[in-house]
Design a protein around this motif. Sequence first.
Motif, PDB file in Angstrom:
ATOM      1  N   VAL A 227       0.854  -1.195   0.000  1.00  0.00           N
ATOM      2  CA  VAL A 227       0.000   0.000   0.000  1.00  0.00           C
ATOM      3  C   VAL A 227       0.888   1.243   0.000  1.00  0.00           C
ATOM      4  O   VAL A 227       1.627   1.495   0.946  1.00  0.00           O
ATOM      5  CB  VAL A 227      -0.943   0.003   1.210  1.00  0.00           C
ATOM      6  CG1 VAL A 227      -1.764   1.289   1.249  1.00  0.00           C
ATOM      7  CG2 VAL A 227      -1.863  -1.214   1.167  1.00  0.00           C
ATOM      8  N   CYS A 228       0.817   2.010  -1.082  1.00  0.00           N
ATOM      9  CA  CYS A 228       1.601   3.255  -1.230  1.00  0.00           C
ATOM     10  C   CYS A 228       0.674   4.379  -1.687  1.00  0.00           C
ATOM     11  O   CYS A 228       1.008   5.118  -2.608  1.00  0.00           O
ATOM     12  CB  CYS A 228       2.700   3.096  -2.269  1.00  0.00           C
ATOM     13  SG  CYS A 228       3.707   1.646  -2.153  1.00  0.00           S
ATOM     14  N   ASP A 229      -0.516   4.468  -1.077  1.00  0.00           N
ATOM     15  CA  ASP A 229      -1.509   5.415  -1.603  1.00  0.00           C
ATOM     16  C   ASP A 229      -1.441   6.793  -0.962  1.00  0.00           C
ATOM     17  O   ASP A 229      -2.417   7.545  -0.958  1.00  0.00           O
ATOM     18  CB  ASP A 229      -2.928   4.837  -1.501  1.00  0.00           C
ATOM     19  CG  ASP A 229      -3.297   4.412  -0.091  1.00  0.00           C
ATOM     20  OD1 ASP A 229      -2.402   4.287   0.753  1.00  0.00           O
ATOM     21  OD2 ASP A 229      -4.497   4.198   0.166  1.00  0.00           O
ATOM     22  N   GLY A 230      -0.280   7.178  -0.427  1.00  0.00           N
ATOM     23  CA  GLY A 230      -0.022   8.560  -0.070  1.00  0.00           C
ATOM     24  C   GLY A 230      -0.536   9.006   1.285  1.00  0.00           C
ATOM     25  O   GLY A 230      -1.064   8.226   2.078  1.00  0.00           O
ATOM     26  N   CYS A 231      -0.393  10.322   1.516  1.00  0.00           N
ATOM     27  CA  CYS A 231      -0.686  10.890   2.837  1.00  0.00           C
ATOM     28  C   CYS A 231      -2.168  10.828   3.178  1.00  0.00           C
ATOM     29  O   CYS A 231      -2.533  10.860   4.359  1.00  0.00           O
ATOM     30  CB  CYS A 231      -0.179  12.321   2.916  1.00  0.00           C
ATOM     31  SG  CYS A 231      -0.896  13.462   1.718  1.00  0.00           S
ATOM     32  N   PHE A 232      -3.035  10.727   2.176  1.00  0.00           N
ATOM     33  CA  PHE A 232      -4.480  10.647   2.430  1.00  0.00           C
ATOM     34  C   PHE A 232      -4.978   9.202   2.416  1.00  0.00           C
ATOM     35  O   PHE A 232      -6.166   8.956   2.217  1.00  0.00           O
ATOM     36  CB  PHE A 232      -5.250  11.466   1.385  1.00  0.00           C
ATOM     37  CG  PHE A 232      -4.911  12.923   1.389  1.00  0.00           C
ATOM     38  CD1 PHE A 232      -5.385  13.764   2.384  1.00  0.00           C
ATOM     39  CD2 PHE A 232      -4.101  13.468   0.398  1.00  0.00           C
ATOM     40  CE1 PHE A 232      -5.073  15.114   2.393  1.00  0.00           C
ATOM     41  CE2 PHE A 232      -3.778  14.815   0.397  1.00  0.00           C
ATOM     42  CZ  PHE A 232      -4.263  15.647   1.402  1.00  0.00           C
ATOM     43  N   SER A 233      -4.098   8.256   2.626  1.00  0.00           N
ATOM     44  CA  SER A 233      -4.420   6.833   2.529  1.00  0.00           C
ATOM     45  C   SER A 233      -5.665   6.459   3.324  1.00  0.00           C
ATOM     46  O   SER A 233      -5.808   6.828   4.497  1.00  0.00           O
ATOM     47  CB  SER A 233      -3.239   6.004   3.043  1.00  0.00           C
ATOM     48  OG  SER A 233      -3.585   4.629   3.106  1.00  0.00           O
ATOM     49  N   ASN A 234      -6.572   5.726   2.669  1.00  0.00           N
ATOM     50  CA  ASN A 234      -7.758   5.221   3.369  1.00  0.00           C
ATOM     51  C   ASN A 234      -7.606   3.744   3.728  1.00  0.00           C
ATOM     52  O   ASN A 234      -8.534   3.122   4.222  1.00  0.00           O
ATOM     53  CB  ASN A 234      -9.018   5.427   2.512  1.00  0.00           C
ATOM     54  CG  ASN A 234      -8.988   4.590   1.232  1.00  0.00           C
ATOM     55  OD1 ASN A 234      -7.933   4.149   0.800  1.00  0.00           O
ATOM     56  ND2 ASN A 234     -10.148   4.400   0.633  1.00  0.00           N
ATOM     57  N   LEU A 235      -6.409   3.194   3.459  1.00  0.00           N
ATOM     58  CA  LEU A 235      -6.164   1.787   3.769  1.00  0.00           C
ATOM     59  C   LEU A 235      -5.195   1.607   4.937  1.00  0.00           C
ATOM     60  O   LEU A 235      -5.104   0.515   5.489  1.00  0.00           O
ATOM     61  CB  LEU A 235      -5.590   1.067   2.541  1.00  0.00           C
ATOM     62  CG  LEU A 235      -6.450   1.063   1.274  1.00  0.00           C
ATOM     63  CD1 LEU A 235      -5.682   0.424   0.127  1.00  0.00           C
ATOM     64  CD2 LEU A 235      -7.768   0.333   1.504  1.00  0.00           C
ATOM     65  N   ARG A 236      -4.492   2.671   5.309  1.00  0.00           N
ATOM     66  CA  ARG A 236      -3.423   2.518   6.305  1.00  0.00           C
ATOM     67  C   ARG A 236      -3.923   2.049   7.664  1.00  0.00           C
ATOM     68  O   ARG A 236      -3.215   1.348   8.381  1.00  0.00           O
ATOM     69  CB  ARG A 236      -2.635   3.824   6.461  1.00  0.00           C
ATOM     70  CG  ARG A 236      -3.379   4.945   7.142  1.00  0.00           C
ATOM     71  CD  ARG A 236      -2.410   5.975   7.744  1.00  0.00           C
ATOM     72  NE  ARG A 236      -1.666   6.721   6.754  1.00  0.00           N
ATOM     73  CZ  ARG A 236      -1.996   7.938   6.319  1.00  0.00           C
ATOM     74  NH1 ARG A 236      -3.097   8.527   6.775  1.00  0.00           N
ATOM     75  NH2 ARG A 236      -1.268   8.551   5.437  1.00  0.00           N
ATOM     76  N   ARG A 237      -5.163   2.436   8.031  1.00  0.00           N
ATOM     77  CA  ARG A 237      -5.620   2.065   9.375  1.00  0.00           C
ATOM     78  C   ARG A 237      -5.817   0.563   9.525  1.00  0.00           C
ATOM     79  O   ARG A 237      -5.944   0.060  10.641  1.00  0.00           O
ATOM     80  CB  ARG A 237      -6.908   2.816   9.731  1.00  0.00           C
ATOM     81  CG  ARG A 237      -8.121   2.499   8.886  1.00  0.00           C
ATOM     82  CD  ARG A 237      -9.295   3.368   9.323  1.00  0.00           C
ATOM     83  NE  ARG A 237     -10.507   3.086   8.573  1.00  0.00           N
ATOM     84  CZ  ARG A 237     -10.830   3.637   7.420  1.00  0.00           C
ATOM     85  NH1 ARG A 237      -9.979   4.490   6.850  1.00  0.00           N
ATOM     86  NH2 ARG A 237     -11.957   3.346   6.807  1.00  0.00           N
TER      87      ARG A 237
END
Length: 535
Positions: A227-237
């Motif tokens: 997962v490298c979807d940036g500062c607004f990532s909706n997957l990081r949590r």
Amino acid sequence: MAVMVDNYVAGTLLAFLLGFVVVYILRRKTTAEKDERAEGRAEGGGFDEIQNDCVRSSTNGEVRPEGGPETDVVIVGAGVAGAALAHTLGEEGRRVHVIERDLTEPDRIVGELLQPGGYLKLIELGLQDCVEEIDAQRVLGYALFKDGRNTRLSYPLEKFHSDVAGRSFHNGRFIQRMRDKAAALPNVRLEQGTVTSLLEENGIIKGVQYKTKTGEEIRSYAPLTIVCDGCFSNLRRSLCKPMVDVPSCFVGLVLENCNLPFPNHGHVILADPSPILFYPISSTEIRCLVDVPGKKIPSIANGELANYLKTAVAPQVPPELHKAFLAAIDKGNIRTMPNRSMPAAPYPTPGALLMGDAFNMRHPLTGGGMTVALSDIVVLRDLLKPLRDLNDSASLCKYLESFYTLRKPVASTINTLAGALYKVFCASPDQARKEMREACFDYLSLGGVCSTGPVALLSGLNPRPLSLVLHFFAVAIYGVGRLLIPFPSPKRLWIGARLISGASGIIFPIIKAEGVRQMFFPATVPAYYRAPPVE
């Protein structure tokens, strides 16, 4: 001067040792609690506690691809980290599927300055040609301005090839070059789509679910999802414990028809209340970033922000740039973005990994984000090299825990420096903080090791945590020495004590958040020695 430097080093070592003991005591309880939580996750199947609406089961009666996934790695996001990673893994022979929300050229006001350390990583990854043909500018160091004075800080590049330097450019042009290079590989598939969730099966991430440009819902399977979807990532949590802080916002302008006081240098103005940055992004354009402390900025719509820039900021801009600065405000293309900081706090999850700004962020003052991302990619590439088969997810997860340890010295040095420098460079009514800010400027102006040491840290050429701590406290002790010469007084002694205390209060919490053991003693972490799964 030699005696003074020796005193600085002795005092710095004592301060560091005392600070380390304090931080160690504070961490004991936190570490015990983390171990208890980790044991709880292990007993509960390893995934139950972190499951949420971004993770869904992939076992609802659907037909899976026969013979296993046709893809080795799914990468979510094709920004700097995602595009560079896709090319790197593709070159290693991996079958890569990259899913990016928007494949048009990005238009951002950060990610425009690559430090020399990052450029060296770009060379190591075979991507150095991505800064060609985009009108990128060589950056040879920094110029620091304060109260009408200035000092030039050059990168210590004497031991490197003449091509090695920093680079500044339009972020979107750089990313498009890397996307094109990755997509040119036959085993890399670059697709526009929006990833809506991770697919989980028996506690293991098996891939992603995403929507195509046409709105079709599709699932992509692979033994490893990054997962490298940036500062607004909706997957990081789903994969980490996000502790996002927003200390300030950047206001971005583009200046035209002007020249920087020091060509091919980034310019940092120690303004009130916080720094102003200038650096070239093409042969005709200069980026200006005005830092505004806090989460809110004056309104653009009603003209409050333009008025603030003209009345509060413009008087502090160097004379050579003043006219172009006002013209850029009048032109009206004012951009803003929040500056985020987030230490890396991952949940080791079978089948998945976080990278880039989705994983770890620091204040962009020092321009270290791309250097950290590219360094992480080098670490991951080298870890994955001995693995021909990625399908043993549980073993792979344990092995890849070493990634989080191996990246720490470089990433934590750059992260800590960014957070500490931002706090020191901001104006403050507190007398001790004022003295620290003044001491920092004067210390860097001394030249020699007092200049090259910190700049080597900033540039990513010497990212050593202990060197960072030594220089940081050398600045504090230098500030105390300035206070006590020629004659100490009770008031000056008190300010000096508060200066040391304030310096400790700035750097030790950042180090604690990064992880003392992983940052300074990575070889004591068991994951440091983990071997790849036996095939």
